[in-house]
Design an enzyme around this catalytic site. Structure first.
Site, PDB file in Angstrom:
ATOM      1  N   SER A 179      68.046 -18.716-103.024  1.00 26.62           N
ATOM      2  CA  SER A 179      68.329 -19.076-101.631  1.00 26.62           C
ATOM      3  C   SER A 179      68.881 -17.933-100.789  1.00 26.62           C
ATOM      4  CB  SER A 179      69.280 -20.268-101.571  1.00 26.62           C
ATOM      5  OG  SER A 179      70.586 -19.889-101.940  1.00 26.62           O
ATOM      6  N   LYS A 223      76.332 -18.971 -99.178  1.00 29.49           N
ATOM      7  CA  LYS A 223      75.466 -18.980 -97.988  1.00 29.49           C
ATOM      8  C   LYS A 223      76.002 -17.986 -96.962  1.00 29.49           C
ATOM      9  CE  LYS A 223      73.211 -22.403 -99.748  1.00 29.49           C
ATOM     10  NZ  LYS A 223      72.019 -22.051-100.481  1.00 29.49           N
TER      11      LYS A 223
END
Length: 173
Positions: A41, A89
């Site tokens: 990701s 993230k």
């Protein structure tokens, strides 16, 4: 005499152990720790080799003690969908910002007070705010500041935000 010397060694070891363990635990809890980044990701920033290689990063807990992050920072946070899991993230938007989403139920989102918008760098391969919405700052765990492993990737992680991911509006600028 040798027995007395052995006892002194054991006593010094035990007392050192009982000092070192709490100091180490406190350091890891409050200051910094390391973590292996798994998944795709955050590619290409982290794990550019795909599933074959995992980057190991330094997580600075001290930096986020007052929930101060900036757009572009890479952060570790408790997953809003699974409190047993930590995710990593990039911060895209902060409270008051209006962000254009990527596949969220609404095209634009205004980030509420005490929240942030986080996304993985590899759009379409990331479970992020586009799936679960703005994230409470209370879920922040740490800021990723350096890649420690593999050695050929040693580097300081700088806050970077692609032009197309910058907020459309920000109250704080």
């Amino acid at each position: 005499m040798a027995q007395l010397h052995g006892r002194r060694y054991i006593r010094a070891f035990v007392s050192g152990f009982f000092v070192a363990v709490p100091v180490t635990v406190t350091f890891l809890d409050r200051v910094a720790c390391i973590a292996r980044v798994e998944g795709v990701s955050m590619q290409p920033s982290l794990n550019p080799g795909g599933r074959n290689e995992s980057d190991v990063v330094l997580l600075n807990r001290w930096r986020i003690r007052n929930y101060e992050v900036q757009r572009g920072d890479i952060v570790s946070l408790v997953s809003p969908k699974n409190p047993e899991q930590k995710i990593i993230k990039r911060v895209i938007g902060l409270e008051g910002d209006i962000v254009k989403t990527v596949g969220h139920k609404t095209q634009y989102v205004r980030i509420p007070s005490g929240h942030m918008w986080v996304e993985g760098d590899h759009h379409g391969h990331s479970f992020d705010s586009n799936a679960f919405g703005p994230v409470s700052l209370g879920l922040l765990h740490a800021q990723a500041t350096h890649i420690l492993w593999p050695p050929n990737r040693w580097q300081k992680l700088k806050p970077v935000l692609l032009e197309e991911r910058k907020p459309l509006y920000s109250e704080n600028d």
